[in-house]
Design a protein around this motif. Structure first.
Motif, PDB file in Angstrom:
ATOM      1  N   ILE A  24      -5.829   3.701  -4.935  1.00  0.00           N
ATOM      2  CA  ILE A  24      -5.473   2.178  -4.506  1.00  0.00           C
ATOM      3  C   ILE A  24      -7.023   1.518  -4.627  1.00  0.00           C
ATOM      4  O   ILE A  24      -6.937   0.410  -5.105  1.00  0.00           O
ATOM      5  CB  ILE A  24      -4.968   2.326  -3.453  1.00  0.00           C
ATOM      6  N   ALA A  43      -3.173  12.519   0.095  1.00  0.00           N
ATOM      7  CA  ALA A  43      -3.415  10.985   0.777  1.00  0.00           C
ATOM      8  C   ALA A  43      -4.833  10.582   0.283  1.00  0.00           C
ATOM      9  O   ALA A  43      -4.937   9.474  -0.171  1.00  0.00           O
ATOM     10  CB  ALA A  43      -3.365  11.412   2.276  1.00  0.00           C
ATOM     11  N   ARG A 100      -6.156  -3.426   0.085  1.00  0.00           N
ATOM     12  CA  ARG A 100      -6.556  -2.569   1.185  1.00  0.00           C
ATOM     13  C   ARG A 100      -7.448  -3.191   2.040  1.00  0.00           C
ATOM     14  O   ARG A 100      -7.448  -2.957   3.337  1.00  0.00           O
ATOM     15  CB  ARG A 100      -6.981  -1.340   0.501  1.00  0.00           C
ATOM     16  N   PRO A 127      -6.179   7.597   5.605  1.00  0.00           N
ATOM     17  CA  PRO A 127      -6.729   7.745   4.468  1.00  0.00           C
ATOM     18  C   PRO A 127      -7.341   9.075   4.074  1.00  0.00           C
ATOM     19  O   PRO A 127      -7.710   9.612   3.201  1.00  0.00           O
ATOM     20  CB  PRO A 127      -8.070   6.713   4.527  1.00  0.00           C
ATOM     21  N   SER A 172      -4.752   9.494  -3.297  1.00  0.00           N
ATOM     22  CA  SER A 172      -3.708   8.173  -3.405  1.00  0.00           C
ATOM     23  C   SER A 172      -4.551   7.089  -2.866  1.00  0.00           C
ATOM     24  O   SER A 172      -4.580   5.796  -3.537  1.00  0.00           O
ATOM     25  CB  SER A 172      -2.596   8.223  -2.699  1.00  0.00           C
ATOM     26  N   VAL A 173      -5.406   6.971  -1.998  1.00  0.00           N
ATOM     27  CA  VAL A 173      -6.102   6.029  -1.319  1.00  0.00           C
ATOM     28  C   VAL A 173      -7.414   5.718  -2.402  1.00  0.00           C
ATOM     29  O   VAL A 173      -7.510   4.603  -2.538  1.00  0.00           O
ATOM     30  CB  VAL A 173      -6.717   6.313   0.279  1.00  0.00           C
ATOM     31  N   TYR A 219       1.840   3.228  -3.359  1.00  0.00           N
ATOM     32  CA  TYR A 219       0.841   4.046  -4.088  1.00  0.00           C
ATOM     33  C   TYR A 219       0.397   5.006  -3.000  1.00  0.00           C
ATOM     34  O   TYR A 219      -0.163   6.187  -3.544  1.00  0.00           O
ATOM     35  CB  TYR A 219      -0.099   3.557  -4.575  1.00  0.00           C
ATOM     36  N   TYR A 220       0.669   5.082  -1.800  1.00  0.00           N
ATOM     37  CA  TYR A 220       0.298   6.165  -0.926  1.00  0.00           C
ATOM     38  C   TYR A 220       1.087   7.358  -0.716  1.00  0.00           C
ATOM     39  O   TYR A 220       2.322   7.144  -0.706  1.00  0.00           O
ATOM     40  CB  TYR A 220      -0.020   5.131   0.727  1.00  0.00           C
ATOM     41  N   LEU A 272       0.723  -1.102  -0.174  1.00  0.00           N
ATOM     42  CA  LEU A 272      -0.038   0.081  -0.033  1.00  0.00           C
ATOM     43  C   LEU A 272       0.622   1.311   0.038  1.00  0.00           C
ATOM     44  O   LEU A 272       0.427   2.150  -0.595  1.00  0.00           O
ATOM     45  CB  LEU A 272      -1.025   0.166   1.251  1.00  0.00           C
TER      46      LEU A 272
END
Lengths: 441, 169
Positions: free
Chosen positions: A73, A66, A84, A140, A69-70, A58-59, A55
């Motif tokens: 994902i 933030a 996730r 997140p 990016s979540v 990509y976070y 994770l």
């Protein structure tokens, strides 16, 4: 050829000796399904490590990226939602299994001599798992993350004397922002994993040295029975781990980890709720209010941890049979029932939809409060001065609107000796300011 | 150990290995996919405005800087790009990728020698991009380019270097 190479390597590493010691470790009374919990925790922790590292690829731990990016994902990256989901539900599984593991060890009296330090390390491990959960859900940067963390860190602010400084250290400033996120991320991904790996390593190593406790009456059983860790116990461990994995993977697929709208610090309609495993703390904060607040935020949690840490040093009799440790069993049951009870109460707590807070007059009142520099003397949620009374929960103390109106018009008439200035405001503005005060519960 | 004990032991060992292999397989496919696939996606470049065509002179290469919007997963950025533009006598246009196909250095045009020269390993290229001398394994890489209502449009992309065949990176 291959055997020759393996022998050559083993002459140097002597892994086989190590493995044989480990594999042959006898379990007094034989293997049991009760003993699978620790191994399953090692499994979940490893899974959290792997999914967490991926994770992190990509976070981005900054407030401006933030959430995006979540979302990437969750919605774009192949398998992102699954990975996730595993990480999210892994946290819940860890909480449940860690709790069950502790109860199991407690009932079996496995914390007794010579395993006291293993128990103490275990309490530390639970604290670390809690820290993981708490720092994890800010990341997140959605509404839940933001508000649960605002509330959670404010708890630190209630500590006497050092509260303000503590709050800043925990938050990385006076309010949640870039430092909070990067600091929570650093704690979540560097400090806690290393701490947990170190403590868990020691926990397992000491168990290895002390040997498994097994069933309490193993020595009295005729004929004496003991089974080796491998394959007997590891077989049960693995079957259980397989079931845990299937359950976890199903949760990740069927119930994807939620992602609420992006954090909005100005949203007063949101009802913050922690994750279920913090409901008992959440509920405790509601029970103890006003002067008693400290009891719920600082004193009882610390007493709880201290009590857990002291168990093996207070209960020093060699007796491990739960049937003969009625007092301890009762105390343990009370503890567990309290946590479960608070959790259920927390889960069923009504959602306070706060229409009053959003009503135009409350918003107008808040603006008047800001415009007139009230915060120079008064503090609300830790912001503002300390000369005048704290107003965070003023409506709880002064629920009467008429009192506020009279007080604003002439403070000294209501509170003799007050240094609060008279407010040069229209009736309507005074009414709005009063509405704002009454929204502060 | 009796035969029964041995077969029970073997059953347990096989189960441990089996479940371990099952979990390993079930987890490694999604994890590897998640870790690798998002960066393997090929992105088709869009036409990007690379400025006016008016000040280009026929057969006089000109370096042109412009901004391209690049999407990296969740992040959209405006990235500055540079290309060499050559207006041809027939009114067409050639755009060269700014990196030498040898090892990626930025080359430049020397108008007196009428050659592109790479400062790293001295590859020389003609105005049409062909290699004159030096270690460059292929001609300069051309980008899709066109002139539309007085503007130069370029599909900017990045190519692998060091190979004889031109291929998008």
């Amino acid at each position: 050829m291959v055997k020759g190479l393996l022998d050559w390597i083993d002459e140097r590493f002597k892994i086989r000796d190590l493995w044989n010691d480990f594999a042959d470790r006898p379990i007094p009374g034989g293997s049991s399904w009760f003993y699978v919990l620790g191994a399953s925790l090692i499994f979940i922790f490893s899974l959290q490590m792997v999914t967490g590292i991926l994770l992190a690829m990509y976070y981005a731990p900054t407030p401006d990226h933030a959430y995006a990016s979540v979302k990437f994902i969750e919605e774009v990256a192949p398998f992102g939602s699954f990975v996730r989901g595993l990480h999210h539900w892994g946290a819940s599984f860890m909480m449940v299994l860690v709790g069950l593991h502790m109860v199991r060890v407690f009932v079996f009296g496995a914390y007794k001599k010579p395993r006291e330090i293993i128990w103490v390390l275990g309490v530390g491990l639970i604290a670390i798992v809690g820290g993981f959960a708490f720092t994890g859900y800010l990341l997140p940067w959605d509404q839940k993350a933001y508000w649960a963390t605002v509330v959670g860190t404010n708890v630190a602010g209630t500590v006497p004397v050092v509260g303000g400084v503590l709050l800043r250290i925990v938050r990385g400033g006076t309010e949640l922002g870039a430092f909070s996120l990067s600091r929570f991320f650093a704690i979540h991904t560097y400090i806690l994993p290393w701490s947990l790996a170190l403590l868990a390593g020691l926990h397992v190593f000491l168990l290895e040295r002390a040997g498994a406790g097994g069933i309490w009456n193993a020595a009295d059983r005729v004929p004496y029975k003991a089974e080796p860790l491998f394959p007997n116990q590891l077989f049960k461990d693995t079957v259980f781990i397989g079931m845990v994995f299937i359950a976890l993977a199903s949760m990740a697929v069927l119930f994807p980890a939620p992602l609420e709208p992006q954090a909005d610090p100005t949203d007063s309609t949101y009802n913050p709720r922690p994750e279920w495993y913090f409901y008992f703390v959440f509920q405790m904060l509601k029970i103890f209010e006003g002067k008693l607040e400290l009891l719920g935020t600082v004193i009882l949690p610390n007493l709880g941890v201290a009590a857990l840490l002291l168990i093996p040093f207070i209960d020093r009799s060699p007796e491990r049979d739960p049937a003969k440790r009625k007092l301890m069993m009762a105390a343990g049951a009370l503890f567990v029932a309290t946590v479960i009870g608070l959790t259920i109460a927390g889960a069923r707590a009504p959602i306070v939809n706060a229409p009053a807070v959003t009503s135009p007059s409350v918003l107008a009142g808040r603006a008047i409060y800001a415009r007139n520099g009230c915060s120079a003397c008064h503090g609300i949620f830790g912001k503002g001065g300390k000369i005048g009374p704290e107003l965070t929960h003023v409506a709880a103390r002064r629920p009467d609107a008429a009192w506020h109106l009279k007080h604003f018009r002439n403070p000294q008439a209501i509170v003799p000796g007050s240094i609060m200035p008279k407010l040069d405001l229209s009736d309507r503005e005074l009414q709005e300011l009063t509405d704002y005060m009454l929204s502060l519960k | 150990m009796s035969d029964q004990d041995v077969s029970r032991r073997n059953f347990m060992i096989r189960t441990i290995i089996g479940i371990g292999a099952f979990i390993g397989a079930a987890i490694s496919v999604p994890l590897a996919g998640f870790g690798i696939l998002p960066v393997l996606r090929k992105k088709e470049p869009d036409w990007t405005d690379a400025g006016t065509a008016g000040d280009l002179m026929t057969d006089e290469p000109q370096e042109r800087r412009f901004f391209q919007t690049v999407k990296n997963g969740w992040q959209e950025e405006r990235v500055e790009r540079t290309v060499w533009l050559v207006k041809k006598a027939d009114g067409g246009i050639t755009a060269f990728s700014p990196n030498c196909p040898h090892l990626g250095c930025g080359y430049r045009w020397f108008s007196q020698e009428r050659q592109f020269k790479c400062p790293c390993h001295a590859s020389l290229f003609a105005i049409d991009g062909k290699v004159i001398s030096g270690p460059a394994p292929r001609a300069l890489d051309t980008l899709s380019a066109k002139i539309e209502s007085g503007k130069v449009l370029v599909k900017f992309e990045i190519f692998q270097v060091g190979t004889t065949k031109k291929a998008a990176a």
